[in-house]
Motif scaffolding. Structure first.
Motif, PDB file in Angstrom:
ATOM      1  N   MET A 140      -8.708  -0.827  -1.911  1.00 20.99           N
ATOM      2  CA  MET A 140      -9.520  -1.982  -3.010  1.00 20.99           C
ATOM      3  C   MET A 140     -10.091  -1.987  -3.739  1.00 20.99           C
ATOM      4  O   MET A 140     -10.286  -2.546  -4.817  1.00 20.99           O
ATOM      5  CB  MET A 140     -10.922  -1.176  -1.673  1.00 20.99           C
ATOM      6  CG  MET A 140     -12.291  -3.005  -1.412  1.00 20.99           C
ATOM      7  SD  MET A 140     -13.122  -2.790  -0.041  1.00 20.99           S
ATOM      8  CE  MET A 140     -14.480  -3.827  -0.560  1.00 20.99           C
ATOM      9  N   GLN A 141     -10.578  -0.370  -4.337  1.00 19.78           N
ATOM     10  CA  GLN A 141     -11.035  -0.328  -5.445  1.00 19.78           C
ATOM     11  C   GLN A 141      -9.927  -0.572  -6.632  1.00 19.78           C
ATOM     12  O   GLN A 141     -10.455  -1.338  -8.054  1.00 19.78           O
ATOM     13  CB  GLN A 141     -11.718   0.692  -5.998  1.00 19.78           C
ATOM     14  CG  GLN A 141     -13.158   0.699  -5.129  1.00 19.78           C
ATOM     15  CD  GLN A 141     -13.233   1.312  -3.963  1.00 19.78           C
ATOM     16  OE1 GLN A 141     -12.178   1.351  -2.931  1.00 19.78           O
ATOM     17  NE2 GLN A 141     -14.617   0.823  -2.835  1.00 19.78           N
TER      18      GLN A 141
ATOM     19  N   PRO B  71     -11.025  -6.827   1.754  1.00 22.04           N
ATOM     20  CA  PRO B  71     -10.181  -6.806   3.520  1.00 22.04           C
ATOM     21  C   PRO B  71     -10.268  -7.602   4.598  1.00 22.04           C
ATOM     22  O   PRO B  71     -11.081  -7.897   5.337  1.00 22.04           O
ATOM     23  CB  PRO B  71      -9.998  -5.121   3.408  1.00 22.04           C
ATOM     24  CG  PRO B  71     -11.693  -4.922   3.050  1.00 22.04           C
ATOM     25  CD  PRO B  71     -12.127  -5.966   2.362  1.00 22.04           C
TER      26      PRO B  71
ATOM     27  N   HIS C 108     -13.599  -9.628  -7.402  1.00 18.40           N
ATOM     28  CA  HIS C 108     -13.728  -8.756  -5.851  1.00 18.40           C
ATOM     29  C   HIS C 108     -12.697  -8.657  -5.266  1.00 18.40           C
ATOM     30  O   HIS C 108     -12.346 -10.207  -5.194  1.00 18.40           O
ATOM     31  CB  HIS C 108     -14.975  -8.873  -5.393  1.00 18.40           C
ATOM     32  CG  HIS C 108     -16.444  -8.526  -6.469  1.00 18.40           C
ATOM     33  ND1 HIS C 108     -16.336  -7.130  -6.338  1.00 18.40           N
ATOM     34  CD2 HIS C 108     -17.386  -8.931  -6.949  1.00 18.40           C
ATOM     35  CE1 HIS C 108     -17.886  -6.974  -6.145  1.00 18.40           C
ATOM     36  NE2 HIS C 108     -17.962  -7.732  -7.606  1.00 18.40           N
TER      37      HIS C 108
ATOM     38  N   VAL D  47      -7.587   2.784   2.453  1.00 19.48           N
ATOM     39  CA  VAL D  47      -7.976   1.419   2.142  1.00 19.48           C
ATOM     40  C   VAL D  47      -9.095   1.233   0.969  1.00 19.48           C
ATOM     41  O   VAL D  47      -9.077   0.397   0.095  1.00 19.48           O
ATOM     42  CB  VAL D  47      -7.670   0.686   3.462  1.00 19.48           C
ATOM     43  CG1 VAL D  47      -8.638  -0.937   2.880  1.00 19.48           C
ATOM     44  CG2 VAL D  47      -6.381   0.156   4.056  1.00 19.48           C
ATOM     45  N   HIS D  48     -10.321   2.336   1.840  1.00 16.75           N
ATOM     46  CA  HIS D  48     -11.410   1.866   0.739  1.00 16.75           C
ATOM     47  C   HIS D  48     -12.027   3.523   1.079  1.00 16.75           C
ATOM     48  O   HIS D  48     -11.506   4.352   1.876  1.00 16.75           O
ATOM     49  CB  HIS D  48     -11.758   0.239   1.298  1.00 16.75           C
ATOM     50  CG  HIS D  48     -12.452   0.884   2.781  1.00 16.75           C
ATOM     51  ND1 HIS D  48     -13.372   1.680   3.919  1.00 16.75           N
ATOM     52  CD2 HIS D  48     -12.441  -0.027   3.625  1.00 16.75           C
ATOM     53  CE1 HIS D  48     -13.013   1.321   4.660  1.00 16.75           C
ATOM     54  NE2 HIS D  48     -12.628  -0.054   5.191  1.00 16.75           N
TER      55      HIS D  48
ATOM     56  N   ARG E 115      -9.430  -4.387  -6.928  1.00 17.60           N
ATOM     57  CA  ARG E 115     -10.090  -5.054  -7.994  1.00 17.60           C
ATOM     58  C   ARG E 115     -10.157  -5.646  -9.436  1.00 17.60           C
ATOM     59  O   ARG E 115      -9.931  -5.561  -9.654  1.00 17.60           O
ATOM     60  CB  ARG E 115     -11.432  -4.310  -7.411  1.00 17.60           C
ATOM     61  CG  ARG E 115     -12.945  -4.661  -8.107  1.00 17.60           C
ATOM     62  CD  ARG E 115     -13.695  -4.325  -7.506  1.00 17.60           C
ATOM     63  NE  ARG E 115     -13.648  -3.388  -7.726  1.00 17.60           N
ATOM     64  CZ  ARG E 115     -14.630  -1.979  -7.977  1.00 17.60           C
ATOM     65  NH1 ARG E 115     -15.920  -2.064  -7.146  1.00 17.60           N
ATOM     66  NH2 ARG E 115     -14.224  -0.922  -8.137  1.00 17.60           N
TER      67      ARG E 115
ATOM     68  N   ARG F 147      -6.508  -3.496   8.348  1.00 11.95           N
ATOM     69  CA  ARG F 147      -6.353  -2.284   7.240  1.00 11.95           C
ATOM     70  C   ARG F 147      -5.100  -1.444   7.783  1.00 11.95           C
ATOM     71  O   ARG F 147      -4.374  -1.982   8.836  1.00 11.95           O
ATOM     72  CB  ARG F 147      -7.853  -0.779   8.083  1.00 11.95           C
ATOM     73  CG  ARG F 147      -8.968  -1.863   7.434  1.00 11.95           C
ATOM     74  CD  ARG F 147      -9.713  -0.409   8.436  1.00 11.95           C
ATOM     75  NE  ARG F 147      -9.423   1.313   7.808  1.00 11.95           N
ATOM     76  CZ  ARG F 147     -10.204   1.879   8.803  1.00 11.95           C
ATOM     77  NH1 ARG F 147     -11.392   2.016   9.183  1.00 11.95           N
ATOM     78  NH2 ARG F 147      -9.572   3.130   7.564  1.00 11.95           N
TER      79      ARG F 147
ATOM     80  N   PHE G   6      -5.868  -9.274   1.657  1.00 10.63           N
ATOM     81  CA  PHE G   6      -6.682  -8.858   1.228  1.00 10.63           C
ATOM     82  C   PHE G   6      -7.985 -10.658   0.963  1.00 10.63           C
ATOM     83  O   PHE G   6      -6.960 -11.323  -0.061  1.00 10.63           O
ATOM     84  CB  PHE G   6      -7.280  -8.495  -0.233  1.00 10.63           C
ATOM     85  CG  PHE G   6      -6.806  -7.224  -0.591  1.00 10.63           C
ATOM     86  CD1 PHE G   6      -8.615  -6.181  -0.207  1.00 10.63           C
ATOM     87  CD2 PHE G   6      -6.106  -6.385   0.113  1.00 10.63           C
ATOM     88  CE1 PHE G   6      -8.358  -5.058   0.514  1.00 10.63           C
ATOM     89  CE2 PHE G   6      -5.966  -4.859  -0.040  1.00 10.63           C
ATOM     90  CZ  PHE G   6      -7.250  -4.235   0.267  1.00 10.63           C
TER      91      PHE G   6
ATOM     92  N   LYS H  24       1.057  -1.589   0.293  1.00 12.00           N
ATOM     93  CA  LYS H  24      -0.592  -0.196   0.177  1.00 12.00           C
ATOM     94  C   LYS H  24       0.774   1.301  -0.233  1.00 12.00           C
ATOM     95  O   LYS H  24       1.485   1.320   0.678  1.00 12.00           O
ATOM     96  CB  LYS H  24      -0.939  -0.083   0.848  1.00 12.00           C
ATOM     97  CG  LYS H  24      -1.724   1.348   1.585  1.00 12.00           C
ATOM     98  CD  LYS H  24      -1.992   1.253   2.205  1.00 12.00           C
ATOM     99  CE  LYS H  24      -1.794   2.356   3.791  1.00 12.00           C
ATOM    100  NZ  LYS H  24      -1.967   3.407   3.143  1.00 12.00           N
TER     101      LYS H  24
END
Length: 243
Positions: A37-38, A50, A47, A23-24, A41, A53, A64, A17
């Motif tokens: 996350m997006q 998580p 999909h 994260v989201h 994905r 965090r 994930f 990261k």
């Protein structure tokens, strides 16, 4: 942008990261447009779920699951602390000896869910093992001192409280560099102005755990970004860079 994948099998995926990336989605940062996350994905075309965090300013290993079933299997592993999370941090001052800090932290209210709470949040157990790895003294004045001293620490949180490492290092008076919430503004400014460092110097270096499906020992490690690498070289700490 694409994320660096540190580990992937048919059940789990871990990314490195970047610092400054959420994260989201969060209502606290409505202006943000990129989220781990997006992005992951879209990168994988499937999909992702998580499992834990990292704070927005923290970089490093983020894990994930690739299905909700595997995410459910991983949750008890994190909750029972049957996973080793190792961080590296640059902190103010010379911390000479390692130890284990057992210092409870007050639970931080959620700004929405707890907005009407009238009582202080309860204290929660919080334990962090820490070990100094290296030190450096810079010929730059800070406050009433003619030089500035810093330490590289290895941190092993044994509980998972919000901002635990940042709050524990604040309690030890060895604030993490770049921490605008719990840190020391004078040292943060020194790093910005003299070392071109504009980030929190906290990196989730590695995860170790037993895979819930294969039952094999898993070790995942995340490399440092350019800011970290340049500082490690400047401070003579190259031996601690991941190989």
């Amino acid at each position: 942008m694409s994320l660096t994948i540190c580990y992937q099998d048919e059940w789990l995926v871990a990314v490195n990261k970047p610092a400054g990336m959420l994260v989201h989605r969060s209502w606290l940062d409505r202006h943000e447009t990129q989220f781990v996350m997006q992005t992951l994905r879209d990168q994988l075309g499937r999909h992702v779920f998580p499992i834990h965090r990292l704070d927005k300013p923290t970089s490093g290993v983020l894990l994930f699951a690739l299905s909700s079933e595997v995410a459910s299997l991983m949750q008890p592993i994190f909750q029972s602390h049957a996973i080793e999370k190792r961080y590296l941090a640059v902190v103010r001052g010379w911390l000479k000896e390692g130890g284990v800090l057992d210092y409870p932290l007050q639970k931080q209210h959620d700004k929405i869910a707890d907005s009407k709470a009238s009582q202080p949040a309860p204290l929660q157990d919080a334990i962090t093992a820490y070990q100094p790895l290296a030190h450096v003294e810079l010929p730059i004045a800070c406050g009433r001192y003619e030089t500035s001293r810093y330490s590289l620490l290895s941190l092993l949180p044994q509980t998972g409280r919000k901002h635990q490492l940042r709050r524990h290092l604040h309690h030890l008076s060895h604030h993490i560099i770049g921490d605008v919430n719990y840190g020391d503004g004078r040292h943060n400014r020194l790093f910005r102005e003299h070392l071109h460092c504009h980030r929190l110097m906290l990196h989730a270096l590695s995860l170790r755990f037993v895979h819930p499906i294969t039952h094999q020992a898993i070790h995942i490690e995340a490399d440092f970004d350019d800011t970290w690498q340049q500082l490690m070289i400047k401070f003579g700490w190259q031996e601690f860079l991941p190989q």
